[in-house]
Motif scaffolding. Sequence first.
Motif, PDB file in Angstrom:
ATOM      1  N   MET A   1       0.846  -1.181   0.000  1.00 11.66           N
ATOM      2  CA  MET A   1       0.000   0.000   0.000  1.00 11.66           C
ATOM      3  C   MET A   1       0.890   1.243   0.000  1.00 11.66           C
ATOM      4  SD  MET A   1      -2.900   1.165   2.734  1.00 11.66           S
ATOM      5  CE  MET A   1      -4.285   0.448   1.897  1.00 11.66           C
ATOM      6  N   GLU A   2       0.456   2.257  -0.696  1.00  8.56           N
ATOM      7  CA  GLU A   2       1.203   3.510  -0.736  1.00  8.56           C
ATOM      8  C   GLU A   2       0.661   4.458   0.334  1.00  8.56           C
ATOM      9  OE1 GLU A   2       1.063   4.941  -4.732  1.00  8.56           O
ATOM     10  OE2 GLU A   2       2.227   3.258  -5.484  1.00  8.56           O
ATOM     11  N   TYR A   3       1.515   4.776   1.270  1.00  6.88           N
ATOM     12  CA  TYR A   3       1.129   5.617   2.404  1.00  6.88           C
ATOM     13  C   TYR A   3       1.529   7.080   2.221  1.00  6.88           C
ATOM     14  CZ  TYR A   3       0.703   1.175   4.862  1.00  6.88           C
ATOM     15  OH  TYR A   3       0.354  -0.086   5.239  1.00  6.88           O
ATOM     16  N   GLY A   4       2.495   7.338   1.362  1.00  5.42           N
ATOM     17  CA  GLY A   4       3.110   8.651   1.274  1.00  5.42           C
ATOM     18  C   GLY A   4       2.158   9.811   1.126  1.00  5.42           C
ATOM     19  N   ALA A   5       1.239   9.731   0.184  1.00  9.15           N
ATOM     20  CA  ALA A   5       0.315  10.845  -0.052  1.00  9.15           C
ATOM     21  C   ALA A   5      -0.578  11.086   1.158  1.00  9.15           C
ATOM     22  CB  ALA A   5      -0.526  10.578  -1.297  1.00  9.15           C
ATOM     23  N   GLN A  29      14.770  15.187   8.398  1.00  6.38           N
ATOM     24  CA  GLN A  29      13.859  15.645   7.347  1.00  6.38           C
ATOM     25  C   GLN A  29      13.903  14.700   6.160  1.00  6.38           C
ATOM     26  OE1 GLN A  29      15.051  17.159   4.186  1.00  6.38           O
ATOM     27  NE2 GLN A  29      12.919  17.072   3.519  1.00  6.38           N
ATOM     28  N   SER A  30      15.065  14.144   5.859  1.00  4.94           N
ATOM     29  CA  SER A  30      15.183  13.221   4.725  1.00  4.94           C
ATOM     30  C   SER A  30      14.369  11.941   4.961  1.00  4.94           C
ATOM     31  CB  SER A  30      16.648  12.888   4.450  1.00  4.94           C
ATOM     32  OG  SER A  30      17.237  12.266   5.572  1.00  4.94           O
ATOM     33  N   ASP A  31      14.228  11.534   6.226  1.00  4.48           N
ATOM     34  CA  ASP A  31      13.383  10.374   6.542  1.00  4.48           C
ATOM     35  C   ASP A  31      11.924  10.675   6.211  1.00  4.48           C
ATOM     36  OD1 ASP A  31      15.475   8.750   7.650  1.00  4.48           O
ATOM     37  OD2 ASP A  31      15.372   9.986   9.465  1.00  4.48           O
ATOM     38  N   ILE A  32      11.470  11.866   6.596  1.00  6.59           N
ATOM     39  CA  ILE A  32      10.092  12.265   6.310  1.00  6.59           C
ATOM     40  C   ILE A  32       9.870  12.262   4.804  1.00  6.59           C
ATOM     41  CG2 ILE A  32       8.380  14.131   6.504  1.00  6.59           C
ATOM     42  CD1 ILE A  32       9.079  12.721   9.196  1.00  6.59           C
ATOM     43  N   SER A  33      10.819  12.795   4.073  1.00  5.81           N
ATOM     44  CA  SER A  33      10.728  12.831   2.613  1.00  5.81           C
ATOM     45  C   SER A  33      10.614  11.425   2.029  1.00  5.81           C
ATOM     46  CB  SER A  33      11.944  13.556   2.033  1.00  5.81           C
ATOM     47  OG  SER A  33      11.889  13.548   0.630  1.00  5.81           O
ATOM     48  N   ARG A  34      11.402  10.497   2.533  1.00  2.95           N
ATOM     49  CA  ARG A  34      11.345   9.107   2.037  1.00  2.95           C
ATOM     50  C   ARG A  34       9.984   8.477   2.286  1.00  2.95           C
ATOM     51  NH1 ARG A  34      16.762   8.922   3.635  1.00  2.95           N
ATOM     52  NH2 ARG A  34      16.257   8.102   5.692  1.00  2.95           N
ATOM     53  N   TYR A  35       9.399   8.722   3.457  1.00  6.91           N
ATOM     54  CA  TYR A  35       8.073   8.164   3.747  1.00  6.91           C
ATOM     55  C   TYR A  35       7.011   8.790   2.846  1.00  6.91           C
ATOM     56  CZ  TYR A  35      10.094   6.003   7.873  1.00  6.91           C
ATOM     57  OH  TYR A  35      10.864   5.241   8.722  1.00  6.91           O
ATOM     58  N   GLN A  40      10.098   4.522   1.352  1.00  7.57           N
ATOM     59  CA  GLN A  40      10.244   3.723   2.563  1.00  7.57           C
ATOM     60  C   GLN A  40       8.862   3.589   3.203  1.00  7.57           C
ATOM     61  OE1 GLN A  40      13.367   5.078   5.113  1.00  7.57           O
ATOM     62  NE2 GLN A  40      12.854   3.674   6.752  1.00  7.57           N
ATOM     63  N   GLU A  41       8.532   2.390   3.661  1.00  8.46           N
ATOM     64  CA  GLU A  41       7.244   2.152   4.298  1.00  8.46           C
ATOM     65  C   GLU A  41       7.383   2.307   5.803  1.00  8.46           C
ATOM     66  OE1 GLU A  41       4.379  -1.640   4.626  1.00  8.46           O
ATOM     67  OE2 GLU A  41       4.810  -0.954   2.576  1.00  8.46           O
ATOM     68  N   PRO A  42       6.462   3.061   6.427  1.00  5.27           N
ATOM     69  CA  PRO A  42       6.568   3.266   7.878  1.00  5.27           C
ATOM     70  C   PRO A  42       6.179   2.011   8.654  1.00  5.27           C
ATOM     71  CG  PRO A  42       4.544   4.221   7.064  1.00  5.27           C
ATOM     72  CD  PRO A  42       5.309   3.746   5.855  1.00  5.27           C
ATOM     73  N   THR A  43       6.803   1.838   9.796  1.00 10.78           N
ATOM     74  CA  THR A  43       6.371   0.789  10.709  1.00 10.78           C
ATOM     75  C   THR A  43       5.025   1.223  11.291  1.00 10.78           C
ATOM     76  OG1 THR A  43       7.430   1.821  12.612  1.00 10.78           O
ATOM     77  CG2 THR A  43       8.754   0.224  11.342  1.00 10.78           C
ATOM     78  N   ILE A  44       4.306   0.310  11.877  1.00 17.62           N
ATOM     79  CA  ILE A  44       3.016   0.661  12.468  1.00 17.62           C
ATOM     80  C   ILE A  44       3.205   1.648  13.621  1.00 17.62           C
ATOM     81  CG2 ILE A  44       2.872  -1.275  14.079  1.00 17.62           C
ATOM     82  CD1 ILE A  44      -0.049   0.234  12.087  1.00 17.62           C
ATOM     83  N   SER A  45       4.292   1.514  14.374  1.00 14.23           N
ATOM     84  CA  SER A  45       4.514   2.452  15.486  1.00 14.23           C
ATOM     85  C   SER A  45       4.840   3.849  14.971  1.00 14.23           C
ATOM     86  CB  SER A  45       5.606   1.941  16.423  1.00 14.23           C
ATOM     87  OG  SER A  45       6.825   1.799  15.741  1.00 14.23           O
ATOM     88  N   LEU A  46       5.591   3.947  13.877  1.00 14.86           N
ATOM     89  CA  LEU A  46       5.871   5.263  13.305  1.00 14.86           C
ATOM     90  C   LEU A  46       4.600   5.851  12.698  1.00 14.86           C
ATOM     91  CD1 LEU A  46       7.703   7.584  12.510  1.00 14.86           C
ATOM     92  CD2 LEU A  46       8.237   6.344  10.411  1.00 14.86           C
ATOM     93  N   PHE A  47       3.825   5.028  12.011  1.00 17.30           N
ATOM     94  CA  PHE A  47       2.566   5.495  11.438  1.00 17.30           C
ATOM     95  C   PHE A  47       1.675   6.056  12.537  1.00 17.30           C
ATOM     96  CE2 PHE A  47      -1.789   4.683   9.923  1.00 17.30           C
ATOM     97  CZ  PHE A  47      -1.760   5.401   8.739  1.00 17.30           C
ATOM     98  N   ARG A  48       1.588   5.345  13.634  1.00 14.17           N
ATOM     99  CA  ARG A  48       0.771   5.795  14.768  1.00 14.17           C
ATOM    100  C   ARG A  48       1.292   7.113  15.347  1.00 14.17           C
ATOM    101  NH1 ARG A  48       1.021   2.527  19.802  1.00 14.17           N
ATOM    102  NH2 ARG A  48       1.061   4.366  21.062  1.00 14.17           N
ATOM    103  N   ALA A  49       2.602   7.226  15.507  1.00 17.98           N
ATOM    104  CA  ALA A  49       3.193   8.462  16.036  1.00 17.98           C
ATOM    105  C   ALA A  49       2.946   9.629  15.080  1.00 17.98           C
ATOM    106  CB  ALA A  49       4.692   8.265  16.273  1.00 17.98           C
ATOM    107  N   TRP A  50       3.040   9.351  13.779  1.00 17.05           N
ATOM    108  CA  TRP A  50       2.799  10.386  12.758  1.00 17.05           C
ATOM    109  C   TRP A  50       1.365  10.889  12.891  1.00 17.05           C
ATOM    110  CZ3 TRP A  50       6.199  10.577   8.086  1.00 17.05           C
ATOM    111  CH2 TRP A  50       5.817  11.555   7.175  1.00 17.05           C
ATOM    112  N   ILE A  51       0.428   9.963  12.991  1.00  9.73           N
ATOM    113  CA  ILE A  51      -0.982  10.300  13.101  1.00  9.73           C
ATOM    114  C   ILE A  51      -1.242  11.099  14.384  1.00  9.73           C
ATOM    115  CG2 ILE A  51      -3.293   9.300  13.402  1.00  9.73           C
ATOM    116  CD1 ILE A  51      -2.013   9.166  10.495  1.00  9.73           C
ATOM    117  N   GLU A  52      -0.635  10.692  15.485  1.00 10.21           N
ATOM    118  CA  GLU A  52      -0.812  11.410  16.748  1.00 10.21           C
ATOM    119  C   GLU A  52      -0.245  12.820  16.668  1.00 10.21           C
ATOM    120  OE1 GLU A  52       0.961   8.935  19.741  1.00 10.21           O
ATOM    121  OE2 GLU A  52      -0.623   7.428  19.587  1.00 10.21           O
TER     122      GLU A  52
END
Length: 91
Positions: A1-5, A29-35, A40-52
């Motif tokens: 699945m593409e999460y970036g957008a 900042q380069s990590d954010i750009s990759r996601y 790069q696909e985020p881990t579920i914990s990073l996805f959750r932190a991003w959402i929070e």
Amino acid sequence: MEYGAILRACRKRAGLTQEQLAEKLHLGQSDISRYESDRQEPTISLFRAWIENTQSPEVMAAFMLGIDGLTIIQQVMTTVGNSVGLIFWGG
């Protein structure tokens, strides 16, 4: 699945730059750009932190319910549009 957008839309709705979000997530900042560019696909914990950190809990709920990415982006961007309208037109 593409999460970036989806991740980018959440960040922009929160009014954060890549640098600001990176600082909150203890990343570069380069990590954010990759996601955001799906390199790069985020881990579920990073996805959750991003959402929070972007105050987008409805995005996590939508993913958990299996709602497709395009629908999620449309909803996020509709919220952005409504917010801009309130700012400019006081509606």
